[in-house]
Design a protein around this motif. Sequence first.
Motif, short mmCIF file in Angstrom:
data_model
loop_
_atom_site.label_atom_id
_atom_site.label_comp_id
_atom_site.label_asym_id
_atom_site.label_seq_id
_atom_site.Cartn_x
_atom_site.Cartn_y
_atom_site.Cartn_z
N ASP A 1 48.23 39.36 43.03
CA ASP A 1 47.63 40.43 42.83
C ASP A 1 48.70 41.22 41.90
O ASP A 1 47.99 42.11 40.95
CB ASP A 1 47.18 41.24 43.98
N GLU A 2 49.78 41.45 42.30
CA GLU A 2 50.90 42.01 41.50
C GLU A 2 51.00 41.52 40.17
O GLU A 2 51.08 42.44 39.08
CB GLU A 2 52.20 42.05 42.32
N LEU A 3 50.94 40.16 40.25
CA LEU A 3 51.02 39.72 38.57
C LEU A 3 50.07 40.03 37.80
O LEU A 3 49.99 40.32 36.59
CB LEU A 3 51.08 38.08 38.96
N ALA A 4 48.82 39.98 38.57
CA ALA A 4 47.32 40.25 37.74
C ALA A 4 47.32 41.57 37.15
O ALA A 4 46.93 41.90 35.96
CB ALA A 4 46.19 39.84 38.88
N ILE A 5 47.97 42.60 37.98
CA ILE A 5 47.97 43.85 37.55
C ILE A 5 48.92 44.18 36.33
O ILE A 5 48.29 45.01 35.44
CB ILE A 5 48.04 45.01 39.00
N ALA A 6 49.92 43.38 36.59
CA ALA A 6 50.97 43.66 35.34
C ALA A 6 50.30 43.24 34.14
O ALA A 6 50.39 43.55 33.13
CB ALA A 6 52.34 42.91 35.76
N LEU A 7 49.40 42.15 34.42
CA LEU A 7 48.79 41.43 33.07
C LEU A 7 47.98 42.24 32.76
O LEU A 7 47.69 42.25 31.34
CB LEU A 7 48.43 40.09 33.54
N ILE A 8 47.14 42.77 33.56
CA ILE A 8 46.14 43.57 32.81
C ILE A 8 46.65 45.07 32.19
O ILE A 8 46.07 45.15 31.09
CB ILE A 8 45.02 44.27 34.17
N ASP A 9 47.52 45.59 32.92
CA ASP A 9 48.24 46.62 32.06
C ASP A 9 48.81 46.32 30.60
O ASP A 9 48.59 46.91 29.76
CB ASP A 9 49.63 47.16 32.71
N LEU A 10 49.37 45.27 30.64
CA LEU A 10 50.13 44.52 29.65
C LEU A 10 48.87 44.41 28.51
O LEU A 10 49.02 44.79 27.21
CB LEU A 10 50.60 43.14 29.82
N ALA A 11 47.83 43.79 28.79
CA ALA A 11 46.65 43.45 27.97
C ALA A 11 46.07 44.73 27.56
O ALA A 11 45.65 44.96 26.10
CB ALA A 11 45.66 42.44 28.59
N GLY A 12 45.85 45.83 28.11
CA GLY A 12 45.33 46.93 27.88
C GLY A 12 46.18 47.61 26.98
O GLY A 12 45.67 48.13 25.80
N GLU B 1 38.44 40.05 34.22
CA GLU B 1 38.39 40.40 35.67
C GLU B 1 37.94 41.56 35.95
O GLU B 1 38.36 42.12 37.45
CB GLU B 1 40.08 40.58 35.86
N GLY B 2 37.33 42.50 35.41
CA GLY B 2 36.76 43.55 35.53
C GLY B 2 35.58 43.40 36.62
O GLY B 2 35.32 44.44 37.32
N SER B 3 34.97 42.45 36.63
CA SER B 3 33.73 41.99 37.53
C SER B 3 34.14 41.12 38.91
O SER B 3 33.18 40.99 39.72
CB SER B 3 32.64 41.53 36.79
N VAL B 4 35.29 41.08 39.07
CA VAL B 4 35.65 39.88 40.09
C VAL B 4 36.89 40.39 40.45
O VAL B 4 37.73 40.90 39.86
CB VAL B 4 35.22 38.58 39.52
N GLY B 5 37.45 39.63 41.56
CA GLY B 5 38.83 39.80 42.22
C GLY B 5 38.92 40.97 43.02
O GLY B 5 37.82 41.65 43.33
N SER B 6 39.97 41.28 43.52
CA SER B 6 40.20 42.31 44.56
C SER B 6 40.17 43.79 44.06
O SER B 6 39.77 43.94 42.72
CB SER B 6 41.81 42.44 44.69
N ALA B 7 39.84 44.59 44.84
CA ALA B 7 39.56 46.15 44.24
C ALA B 7 40.58 46.65 43.42
O ALA B 7 40.45 47.30 42.13
CB ALA B 7 39.55 47.17 45.47
N ALA B 8 41.87 46.23 43.68
CA ALA B 8 42.85 46.74 42.83
C ALA B 8 42.71 46.34 41.40
O ALA B 8 42.86 46.91 40.30
CB ALA B 8 44.32 46.32 43.35
N PHE B 9 42.43 44.89 41.08
CA PHE B 9 42.13 44.37 39.95
C PHE B 9 41.09 45.20 39.02
O PHE B 9 41.48 45.68 37.99
CB PHE B 9 41.25 42.85 40.13
#
Lengths: 220, 220
Positions: free
Chosen positions: B68-79, B124-132
Motif C-alpha cells: 500500500d505504501e508503494l502504491a500511494i507513493a506511485l499515485i502521488d508521483l503520477a499525480g 486505482e481510483g475505483s478499486v483497492g484499499s481506502a487509502a488508494f
Amino acid sequence: MTTPQAGQEPLSPTTPGRRASISREEILQATLSLLGPHRSLSSLSLREVARATGIAPNSFYRHFNNMDELAIALIDLAGTTLRRIIGDARHRATSKDSVVRTSVDIFMEQLRSSHKMLHVLLREGSVGSAAFKKAVERELTFFEVELCSDLKRLAEQKNTGLYQPELTARAITRLVFAVGASAMDLPTDRYPELTDQLSIMVRMILVGSQSMSEQQSPRL
Amino acid sequence: MTTPQAGQEPLSPTTPGRRASISREEILQATLSLLGPHRSLSSLSLREVARATGIAPNSFYRHFNNMDELAIALIDLAGTTLRRIIGDARHRATSKDSVVRTSVDIFMEQLRSSHKMLHVLLREGSVGSAAFKKAVERELTFFEVELCSDLKRLAEQKNTGLYQPELTARAITRLVFAVGASAMDLPTDRYPELTDQLSIMVRMILVGSQSMSEQQSPRL
DNA sequence: TGTACATCAGTGAACGCGCGTTCACTGATGTAC
DNA sequence: TGTACATCAGTGAACGCGCGTTCACTGATGTAC
C-alpha cells in the motif's frame, strides 16, 4: 448464449422438485452480498463465494466453470436490472428538466440501496479480465442507446436542438457512472449534495448540446 | 509528510556514494513497468515487484512497509508528474477552444505513452484499499482546482460567463478521466477518433456552463 | 595512514496460509420395466 | 405398486503453488581513534 440464468430449479432446499440443492441464483445472491465499498468482484476468491453460499468449494464447478463466468453473469444481471429500473423512471418523467433530476435521483437511490447491482457495474469496468470490461462496456452502451433515444424523443417533443445525440448520451452516461463510482466511498449523508451537483453537471451537458446545435457553426 | 520521494541517493548501483544498492526510485520504475491494460497496482504482489526490480522479496521492506505504501507513493508521483505536464500545456494555450483541444490531446498522448503514469490514476481510483482511493481522489481534486482557476482566467479574459466554475471543472475532470479509463483497453488507432469525441464532450460542458450563467434563472 | 567498530541494505531459507483444482465418493432423484 | 438402475449435484481429502512475512546472516561502507 448471453444469460440463461432464470427459470431453472425451485429455490428451496427442501423442495421435492429434484433434490436439496443449491441454485445458480443462490450463488449470485451470495456473491452480491460479499460486495461492498472495499470488495470488488475481481478480489473475490472462489472459496469465499463457496463459503458465503454454504457449499463446498468444488461444488462451485457444478454451476460455473470459473470465477470469470460468475462475474460476467452478474454483470449481465446487474445491467439488465438497472436498465429496467432507470428506463421505467425515465418514461414516467416528461419534461426535460424533470427527466434529468428523476434519473439522477433514481441512480443515487440505487447506489444507496442494498441490491449492490450498481456496485458491480461501477467497480468492475476498470479492473479485472478483458472479458469483465467488455461485459461492463456492453451494459454501458445499452444505457447510452436508451438514453439517446429518450433525448431525441424529448428534444423533438419540446422542439429544442440536440447536437450529436449519441455523443451527448455518451457524455452523460460516462459522467454519471464516474461520479457514482466515487460516491460509493462517501457516507450516505453526502448523497443529497452530490445528487444536486450531478444534476447540474448533466444539465450543463444537455444545455451545451442544445446551444451547439443552434449555432451549428462547425468550428472544431 | 506527503512525498519525500526524490533527492536521496545517487541511482547507479556502482556509485561510490554509499554502496551497490537499489533505490526507492528503481522499485517505483519497476512497478510502473509491470502495469498495463490488464494489470493494476492492486493486483501486483510484493514478490512480483521484487522480481521485476531484481531484489530478494524481503529486501522490499528496506524501502516500504508494505505494498500500500508503494502504491500511494506511485499515485502521488503520477499525480504530480501529470499535473505538471498538463498544466504547462494549458498555460501555453490561450483561446478557450484551443485550450480544450490541446489539453485533451496531451491527455490522450500521455495515455499512449509508455510512462504508465496515467494508468495509475485511471485504474486505482475505483478499486483497492481506502487509502488508494483517497490518494487518487486527492490528485483528481488537484486537477480540478487547477482547471477551475484556468477556466476562470479564460472566462474573464474572453469576457464569457461561467456557471459554477467548481462544478464545471469537476464535471470536465471526471468525464475526461472516465473516458480515458475506457480508452486504455482500446487499440491506439482508435485514439484520434476518441480524442475528437472527447473534445466535443468537454466543449458541451463548457458551452452549457456558459449558457447557464447567462440565463441565470435559478431553476433547479 | 591504519585499525577496529558500528551501521545497515542486502540475502537465503523457512514458516504457515489460503488459494484453485482434482479425485474418488455418496446418496437422493427420476426412470424403465 | 416394486425393484433395479442411471444420473448427477453434492462432498471430504488432498495436491502443489505463490503468497507475505520472519529470522539470523553477511559484507561493504563510513566513522572514530
